[in-house]
Design a protein around this motif. Sequence first.
Motif, PDB file in Angstrom:
ATOM      1  N   VAL A 149      43.220  46.770  54.108  1.00 21.22           N
ATOM      2  CA  VAL A 149      43.079  46.390  52.699  1.00 21.22           C
ATOM      3  C   VAL A 149      41.605  46.406  52.309  1.00 21.22           C
ATOM      4  N   GLN A 150      40.757  45.843  53.150  1.00 21.73           N
ATOM      5  CA  GLN A 150      39.326  45.816  52.855  1.00 21.73           C
ATOM      6  C   GLN A 150      38.769  47.230  52.688  1.00 21.73           C
ATOM      7  N   ALA A 151      39.160  48.133  53.559  1.00 21.78           N
ATOM      8  CA  ALA A 151      38.674  49.517  53.457  1.00 21.78           C
ATOM      9  C   ALA A 151      39.130  50.145  52.146  1.00 21.78           C
ATOM     10  N   HIS A 152      40.377  49.900  51.765  1.00 15.53           N
ATOM     11  CA  HIS A 152      40.901  50.435  50.499  1.00 15.53           C
ATOM     12  C   HIS A 152      40.155  49.807  49.314  1.00 15.53           C
ATOM     13  N   ALA A 153      39.968  48.492  49.372  1.00 16.67           N
ATOM     14  CA  ALA A 153      39.268  47.785  48.299  1.00 16.67           C
ATOM     15  C   ALA A 153      37.822  48.247  48.191  1.00 16.67           C
ATOM     16  N   ASP A 154      37.169  48.396  49.338  1.00 17.22           N
ATOM     17  CA  ASP A 154      35.775  48.850  49.333  1.00 17.22           C
ATOM     18  C   ASP A 154      35.650  50.251  48.734  1.00 17.22           C
ATOM     19  N   ALA A 155      36.650  51.106  48.987  1.00 16.49           N
ATOM     20  CA  ALA A 155      36.640  52.453  48.399  1.00 16.49           C
ATOM     21  C   ALA A 155      36.772  52.373  46.875  1.00 16.49           C
ATOM     22  N   THR A 156      37.568  51.430  46.394  1.00 20.51           N
ATOM     23  CA  THR A 156      37.695  51.228  44.944  1.00 20.51           C
ATOM     24  C   THR A 156      36.351  50.797  44.362  1.00 20.51           C
ATOM     25  N   VAL A 157      35.711  49.830  45.007  1.00 22.16           N
ATOM     26  CA  VAL A 157      34.411  49.338  44.526  1.00 22.16           C
ATOM     27  C   VAL A 157      33.384  50.464  44.539  1.00 22.16           C
ATOM     28  N   GLU A 158      33.404  51.257  45.572  1.00 18.32           N
ATOM     29  CA  GLU A 158      32.453  52.369  45.684  1.00 18.32           C
ATOM     30  C   GLU A 158      32.698  53.419  44.605  1.00 18.32           C
ATOM     31  N   ALA A 159      33.955  53.682  44.296  1.00 23.10           N
ATOM     32  CA  ALA A 159      34.308  54.777  43.384  1.00 23.10           C
ATOM     33  C   ALA A 159      34.097  54.436  41.909  1.00 23.10           C
ATOM     34  N   LEU A 160      34.150  53.150  41.570  1.00 28.77           N
ATOM     35  CA  LEU A 160      34.147  52.772  40.150  1.00 28.77           C
ATOM     36  C   LEU A 160      32.871  52.049  39.750  1.00 28.77           C
ATOM     37  N   PRO A 161      32.446  52.206  38.509  1.00 25.39           N
ATOM     38  CA  PRO A 161      31.321  51.405  38.019  1.00 25.39           C
ATOM     39  C   PRO A 161      31.777  49.969  37.747  1.00 25.39           C
ATOM     40  N   LEU A 162      30.840  49.050  37.704  1.00 27.82           N
ATOM     41  CA  LEU A 162      31.180  47.643  37.484  1.00 27.82           C
ATOM     42  C   LEU A 162      31.880  47.398  36.154  1.00 27.82           C
ATOM     43  N   ASP A 163      31.638  48.259  35.162  1.00 25.62           N
ATOM     44  CA  ASP A 163      32.297  48.068  33.868  1.00 25.62           C
ATOM     45  C   ASP A 163      33.616  48.860  33.760  1.00 25.62           C
ATOM     46  N   ALA A 164      34.096  49.392  34.886  1.00 22.69           N
ATOM     47  CA  ALA A 164      35.367  50.129  34.869  1.00 22.69           C
ATOM     48  C   ALA A 164      36.484  49.205  34.400  1.00 22.69           C
ATOM     49  N   PRO A 165      37.318  49.667  33.482  1.00 22.31           N
ATOM     50  CA  PRO A 165      38.401  48.814  32.987  1.00 22.31           C
ATOM     51  C   PRO A 165      39.567  48.784  33.971  1.00 22.31           C
TER      52      PRO A 165
END
Length: 196
Positions: free
Chosen positions: A105-121
Motif C-alpha cells: 500500500v505504501q509503495a502504491h501511495a508513494d507512487a500517487t504522491v510522486e505522480a501528482l502535484p499537491l494541488d491535484a484534485p
Amino acid sequence: MTDENAAAQKATLRHYLDRGRQALEWKLEGVSERDARRPMTPTGTNLLGLVKHVATMEAEYLGGCFGRRFPEPMPWIADDAEPNADMWATADESIEDVRTFYRRVQAHADATVEALPLDAPGRVPWWGTPEVTLHRVLVHLIDETARHAGHADIVRELLDGGVGLTATNSNLPDRDAEWWTAYVAHLEELSDQAGS
C-alpha cells in the motif's frame, strides 16, 4: 508556488507520513501472533488491526480518491464484510501478511504522491465536502497515522510493557522500574485527591 517549493513541501509531508508509518509498524516487532490480535480495550483495539486499518485507509485515500485504485482486493471493506473488519486480522492473516500488505500500500501511495502535484484534485466520497487536494489528503493521513500509532503505543505497553518512539529511542526519562512504580503511585495519589 515554484516547482522547488512544491517538491520541498511534498518531501516534508512524506517525511512525517513515513515517521508515522515506521512507528506503527515497529509496534509489531517481537509480538506473538496471538498478542498482535489481542483486544486490549473494551472496543477491541489491537495492534494488528490498527496496522490493517491504517493500510486500508491509505490505500483508499491515496488510491481510489485520486483515480488510482489500489490493485488488490480488500474484502474486509466490501459492502457484505463483517462490521469493523478492517480493525482486526483473521487467524490466517499473519503479522507478516499484514505488514507486507501495508508496505505494498505504501509503495502504491508513494507512487500517487510522486505522480501528482499537491494541488491535484481528488474526491473523498465519505467526507461531507468530497472535493479535496492531494495536499489536504496527505495532511489528513499524517494525522490519522500518528493518531493510530499513538493507540499502538498504548496497546503495546498494555501487552508487554514495550514503550518507545523507535527501537532505539524510548522517548521517556531514563529511570529504573522502582522510579516508575513510585511515579505511577504518585499519579494515583493525585487522582485520589482530585476525586475526593
